[in-house]
Design an enzyme around this catalytic site. Sequence first.
Site, PDB file in Angstrom:
ATOM      1  N   GLY A  38     -15.897 -16.553  16.499  1.00  0.00           N
ATOM      2  CA  GLY A  38     -15.753 -15.263  16.856  1.00  0.00           C
ATOM      3  C   GLY A  38     -15.060 -14.249  15.856  1.00  0.00           C
ATOM      4  O   GLY A  38     -14.948 -12.952  16.016  1.00  0.00           O
ATOM      5  N   ARG A  61      -4.011   4.434  29.387  1.00  0.00           N
ATOM      6  CA  ARG A  61      -3.349   4.509  30.724  1.00  0.00           C
ATOM      7  C   ARG A  61      -2.170   3.823  30.528  1.00  0.00           C
ATOM      8  O   ARG A  61      -1.291   4.015  31.634  1.00  0.00           O
ATOM      9  CB  ARG A  61      -4.395   3.895  32.003  1.00  0.00           C
ATOM     10  CG  ARG A  61      -5.332   4.879  32.158  1.00  0.00           C
ATOM     11  CD  ARG A  61      -6.119   4.137  33.155  1.00  0.00           C
ATOM     12  NE  ARG A  61      -7.221   3.166  32.559  1.00  0.00           N
ATOM     13  CZ  ARG A  61      -8.042   2.385  33.261  1.00  0.00           C
ATOM     14  NH1 ARG A  61      -8.225   2.721  34.608  1.00  0.00           N
ATOM     15  NH2 ARG A  61      -8.774   1.519  32.490  1.00  0.00           N
ATOM     16  N   LYS A  72      -3.783  10.501  46.235  1.00  0.00           N
ATOM     17  CA  LYS A  72      -4.079   9.068  46.131  1.00  0.00           C
ATOM     18  C   LYS A  72      -2.783   8.389  45.369  1.00  0.00           C
ATOM     19  O   LYS A  72      -1.969   8.665  45.075  1.00  0.00           O
ATOM     20  CB  LYS A  72      -4.916   8.795  44.935  1.00  0.00           C
ATOM     21  CG  LYS A  72      -5.552   7.448  44.498  1.00  0.00           C
ATOM     22  CD  LYS A  72      -6.413   7.509  43.196  1.00  0.00           C
ATOM     23  CE  LYS A  72      -5.799   7.153  42.188  1.00  0.00           C
ATOM     24  NZ  LYS A  72      -6.778   6.959  40.907  1.00  0.00           N
ATOM     25  N   THR A  94     -11.500   4.420  42.885  1.00  0.00           N
ATOM     26  CA  THR A  94     -11.377   5.830  43.110  1.00  0.00           C
ATOM     27  C   THR A  94     -12.047   6.594  43.851  1.00  0.00           C
ATOM     28  O   THR A  94     -11.987   7.458  44.748  1.00  0.00           O
ATOM     29  CB  THR A  94     -10.565   6.175  41.979  1.00  0.00           C
ATOM     30  OG1 THR A  94      -9.625   5.725  41.614  1.00  0.00           O
ATOM     31  CG2 THR A  94     -10.014   7.865  41.903  1.00  0.00           C
TER      32      THR A  94
HETATM   33  C1  R5P Z   1      -6.450   7.201  37.341  1.00  0.00           C
HETATM   34  O1  R5P Z   1      -5.446   7.972  37.474  1.00  0.00           O
HETATM   35  C2  R5P Z   1      -7.712   7.801  36.758  1.00  0.00           C
HETATM   36  O2  R5P Z   1      -7.742   9.002  36.493  1.00  0.00           O
HETATM   37  C3  R5P Z   1      -8.827   7.275  37.190  1.00  0.00           C
HETATM   38  O3  R5P Z   1      -9.199   7.780  38.705  1.00  0.00           O
HETATM   39  C4  R5P Z   1      -9.120   5.789  37.436  1.00  0.00           C
HETATM   40  O4  R5P Z   1      -8.519   5.153  36.172  1.00  0.00           O
HETATM   41  C5  R5P Z   1     -10.331   5.160  37.856  1.00  0.00           C
HETATM   42  O5  R5P Z   1     -10.241   3.932  38.115  1.00  0.00           O
HETATM   43  P1  R5P Z   1     -11.043   3.248  39.097  1.00  0.00           P
HETATM   44  O6  R5P Z   1     -12.423   3.289  39.137  1.00  0.00           O
HETATM   45  O7  R5P Z   1     -10.599   1.740  38.939  1.00  0.00           O
HETATM   46  O8  R5P Z   1     -10.591   3.437  40.456  1.00  0.00           O
END
Ligand code: R5P
Length: 296
Positions: A35, A93, A189, A223
Site C-alpha cells: 500500500g 470539520r 439542528k 442532515t
Molecule cells: C454540518 O454542520 C455540515 O454543514 C453538514 O450539514 C454535515 O456535515 C452533513 O453531514 P451528514 O450528511 O452526515 O448529515
Amino acid sequence: MKIFSGTSNRPLAQKIAEKLGQDLSPLEIYVFPDGEKRIRVLERVTDEDCVVVQPTSPEPDKSYMELFFIVDALRRSGASKIKAVIPYLGYQRQDHVFREGEAVSLEVIATLLKWGGVDEVISFDLHSIKIPEIFKIKLNHLSALPIFAQEIKKMGKATVLISPDSGGIRRIKLLSRMLGNMPFAVIKKDRNLATGKVAMDGIEGKVKENAVIIDDMISTGGTIVGASDLLKKKGVKEIFVFATHAVFSDQAPSILSNSSLKKVFVTDTINIPKEKRFPKLQILSVSQMIAEQLKM
Ligand code: R5P
C-alpha cells in the site's frame, strides 16, 4: 505553470488543465503491494510554478499522504512555487476542540502542508470562514454559491432557501443576496457528537411550496434527509438540494435516491464514481472557477 494531478479527482484536474489550454503534466504513482506509494515527477519543473490537484475524499489520509509526497517530489525537482488545489479539504470539520481531550486535526493538516512545501492552497466552501486563520500559508477560499445561484435562477420557481443548521446562516444570507434577497429559513439542528445522529427541532422562518436546501457537504445524507422530512411535514411539496461537496459516505447515494427530494445538485470538488451516481443527481463543475483563480 505546470499542472499535476493526484489520484483522487483526475477528471477535475483534466478539466482545469483544459480550461487553461494545457495538458496535465505526467507523474508516476506506483503503489507497492503493502500500500505504500512511490511518487516520481516525469517532467522538468526547475523554476516552474506547479499546481497539484488533490481533493481529500474519499480516504482522506491516503489522499493527504499522496499529496505530501507529490509536493515533496516537486520541491526536490526544483519547482519554484507550489499551489495545492484541495477543493474538498478533509478534516475541516475538526477545526477546534469540541470536547475536552480531542485533537485539532485540521491544525495538524495545516502544519503539514506548510512544512511539506506548499505555498498556497485553493479550496471550496469551507465549513467555517475562520479556517483560513488556522493556515500559516495563503488559503484561497472559493465558493460554489455563484454556480448555485445561476442554477436556481434557471429553475425559475418561487422558492425559499433553507439552511439545514445554524452553521449555514452566513452561506444562505450570501446566496439570498445573490438571488435578489430571496427569502430564507433556518432549521434548528442538533447533532449528538458521540453518535453523529442528527435531530431537527423546528424551523425559523416561513416556508413555501418549493424549497431549496443549501449545505456545504453531504456525508451520510442524514442532515439533508432529516431537513427534507421536516419540510414535508410543514407542507413543502418540491424540495431541491444544493451542496458543494458530495462526500457520499455510507449509504448516502441510496438514501438520497430513495428520498422524496426532487433533485440533488452537487459539484465535482470530489470525484463521484458511477456507482455513487443516481438519476436525481446533477453535478456542476467548479473547474472554471479554479482555472480563473490559477490565472491570477
Ligand atoms: C454540518 O454542520 C455540515 O454543514 C453538514 O450539514 C454535515 O456535515 C452533513 O453531514 P451528514 O450528511 O452526515 O448529515
